[in-house]
Motif scaffolding. Structure first.
Motif, mmCIF file in Angstrom:
data_model
loop_
_atom_site.group_PDB
_atom_site.id
_atom_site.type_symbol
_atom_site.label_atom_id
_atom_site.label_comp_id
_atom_site.label_asym_id
_atom_site.label_seq_id
_atom_site.Cartn_x
_atom_site.Cartn_y
_atom_site.Cartn_z
ATOM 1 N N GLY A 175 0.818 -1.201 0.000
ATOM 2 C CA GLY A 175 0.000 0.000 0.000
ATOM 3 C C GLY A 175 0.846 1.242 0.000
ATOM 4 O O GLY A 175 2.068 1.181 -0.047
ATOM 5 N N ILE A 176 0.174 2.369 0.010
ATOM 6 C CA ILE A 176 0.856 3.657 0.026
ATOM 7 C C ILE A 176 0.977 4.095 1.472
ATOM 8 O O ILE A 176 -0.030 4.290 2.143
ATOM 9 N N THR A 177 2.207 4.241 1.955
ATOM 10 C CA THR A 177 2.411 4.630 3.347
ATOM 11 C C THR A 177 2.473 6.146 3.444
ATOM 12 O O THR A 177 3.158 6.794 2.661
ATOM 13 N N ARG A 178 1.751 6.688 4.403
ATOM 14 C CA ARG A 178 1.731 8.126 4.611
ATOM 15 C C ARG A 178 1.843 8.415 6.098
ATOM 16 O O ARG A 178 1.517 7.588 6.927
ATOM 17 N N ASN A 225 -9.732 17.276 -0.497
ATOM 18 C CA ASN A 225 -10.782 16.500 -1.159
ATOM 19 C C ASN A 225 -12.112 16.707 -0.460
ATOM 20 O O ASN A 225 -12.174 17.084 0.691
ATOM 21 N N THR A 233 -15.849 12.537 -2.453
ATOM 22 C CA THR A 233 -14.880 11.963 -3.380
ATOM 23 C C THR A 233 -14.784 10.457 -3.159
ATOM 24 O O THR A 233 -14.844 10.005 -2.028
ATOM 25 N N SER A 234 -14.638 9.710 -4.235
ATOM 26 C CA SER A 234 -14.519 8.263 -4.039
ATOM 27 C C SER A 234 -13.090 7.929 -3.622
ATOM 28 O O SER A 234 -12.132 8.612 -3.975
ATOM 29 N N TYR A 235 -12.980 6.858 -2.839
ATOM 30 C CA TYR A 235 -11.687 6.449 -2.317
ATOM 31 C C TYR A 235 -10.734 6.066 -3.452
ATOM 32 O O TYR A 235 -9.549 6.361 -3.396
ATOM 33 N N ALA A 236 -11.278 5.452 -4.500
ATOM 34 C CA ALA A 236 -10.440 5.052 -5.629
ATOM 35 C C ALA A 236 -9.766 6.274 -6.256
ATOM 36 O O ALA A 236 -8.577 6.239 -6.593
ATOM 37 N N ALA A 252 4.219 9.103 -7.377
ATOM 38 C CA ALA A 252 5.002 8.782 -8.575
ATOM 39 C C ALA A 252 5.874 9.959 -8.975
ATOM 40 O O ALA A 252 7.037 9.791 -9.361
ATOM 41 N N GLN A 295 -3.175 10.339 -4.844
ATOM 42 C CA GLN A 295 -2.025 10.087 -3.979
ATOM 43 C C GLN A 295 -0.942 9.334 -4.741
ATOM 44 O O GLN A 295 0.250 9.610 -4.601
ATOM 45 N N ASN A 296 -1.388 8.378 -5.550
ATOM 46 C CA ASN A 296 -0.449 7.567 -6.307
ATOM 47 C C ASN A 296 0.322 8.397 -7.325
ATOM 48 O O ASN A 296 1.536 8.268 -7.470
ATOM 49 N N TYR A 304 -9.180 9.173 -4.751
ATOM 50 C CA TYR A 304 -8.230 9.709 -3.791
ATOM 51 C C TYR A 304 -6.903 8.964 -3.871
ATOM 52 O O TYR A 304 -5.831 9.570 -3.917
ATOM 53 N N ILE A 305 -6.991 7.630 -3.932
ATOM 54 C CA ILE A 305 -5.776 6.822 -4.018
ATOM 55 C C ILE A 305 -5.060 7.088 -5.340
ATOM 56 O O ILE A 305 -3.833 7.185 -5.393
#
Lengths: 191, 155
Positions: A35-38, A124, A128-131, A142, A137-138, A133-134
């Motif tokens: 996953g994406i760590t924040r 956001n 907003t949908s979680y998809a 990147a 973030q992605n 948002y990710i």
């Protein structure tokens, strides 16, 4: 001469082992957690005290409840976000349209590098949908990873992801800090 | 009465199965080493979002999970997004207590190293996720991970 002990019948050993095997197959999982760590900021104690950041140093990324993306007041497609963020965070000395730059001596690299004072501010809506948002973030992650890669190649000749030396990794992380700030939540666009 | 004579010596010889337990044990050990115990039964459905810039969570023992999504049993619980902590449904206000309990269980040295992995269904609205993040901040749990799958290349 002592008599030999009679041999134990090991015929059912396979059955026992099968039983154990099936038990472990059922009760365990193999999925690797990725996953994406924040890192979340500590809670703000008093909202009065506003941190003063110059307008040119902030890239405002807004996502509304219809999953539309707005960067600094303009509608942008998600595929363009990475390039926009990279362009914004890149070093542009003496250009008032881009964030300020600041020379910084980094011990781990043993040299002075120019760092950008830019901050990406992500906001956001509750709808907003979680998809989405990710995805945002992605793209931002990147952009930062690509910049780290480029710096690493120019300094050491190898990619950031292939670095093994702890000091070098730390140095690169200091030269290009991931500065994505998330605003305090509020509704920015109707449901 | 020799119609049902047993054929002796003509059939193929029995395969030697004495090494079968060894093979099975090998498989058993392989699975014991590579897998981890299932910790909870999912009560919510999650289709994790896809991402490319993902990192592995190295130490599974230092990870706690928060599941968010529509309930599996939609006939009983409806289709609204719910939060699952440990083995039961929870509400946003339970998160601070969950974090506190989680800390109590761990040795003192590990308490600040815990990552909270948010396993959130990709259809979820951000409102509930934002609420969870605010609660985590208040509880002093700052390391989080948005659990996501590796995206397959689009080309």
């Amino acid at each position: 001469m002592a008599r030999k002990a009679p041999e134990i019948n090991a015929g059912s050993m396979a059955d026992i082992a099968f039983l154990l095997l099936i038990f472990f197959l059922v009760t365990t999982t193999m999925d690797v957690d990725t996953g994406i760590t924040r890192k979340l900021p500590p809670p703000v104690e008093d909202l009065e005290q506003e941190i003063d950041v110059k307008e040119r140093n902030v890239l405002k990324v807004l996502v509304n409840s219809r999953n539309r993306l707005m960067v600094n007041g303009k509608f942008v497609d998600i595929s363009m976000l990475k390039e926009t963020a990279k362009d914004f965070m890149a070093i542009h000395p003496d250009n008032p349209d881009y964030p300020e730059v600041q020379p910084k001596f980094i011990d781990e690299l043993n040299r002075e590098v120019m760092t950008s004072k830019g901050i990406i501010s992500l906001k956001n809506d509750r709808g907003t949908s979680y998809a989405m948002y990710i995805a945002v973030q992605n793209e931002l992650a990147a952009a930062f990873n690509e910049m780290k890669n480029e710096l690493s190649v120019s300094l050491f000749g190898i990619k950031y992801t292939q670095l093994v030396n702890e000091d070098k990794i730390k140095g690169i992380n200091k030269a290009i800090p991931v500065r994505v700030s998330e605003a305090e939540p509020e509704d920015i666009g109707g449901q | 009465m020799s119609k049902f004579k047993t054929k002796k010596g003509k059939g193929s010889a029995a395969i030697n199965t004495s090494s079968l337990p060894d093979i099975i044990f090998m498989l058993l050990f392989f699975f014991m080493v590579t897998t981890t115990m299932r910790e909870v039964t999912y009560k919510v459905k999650m289709k994790l979002p896809e991402a490319t810039e993902i990192q592995k969570l190295e130490k599974k023992s230092l990870v706690s999970y928060i599941y968010v999504g529509p309930p599996v049993n939609s006939k009983t619980f409806g289709t609204n997004t719910r939060i699952q902590l440990n083995d039961q449904f929870a509400v946003v206000d339970d998160i601070q207590e969950f974090v506190a309990n989680d800390r109590q269980k761990r040795p003192e040295a590990d308490r600040q190293k815990v990552t909270f992995s948010l396993k959130v269904d990709s259809e979820t609205r951000m409102g509930i996720v934002t609420d969870i993040k605010q609660e985590l901040r208040k509880a002093g749990a700052f390391k989080i991970n948005y659990s996501s799958r590796r995206a397959r290349d689009k080309n």
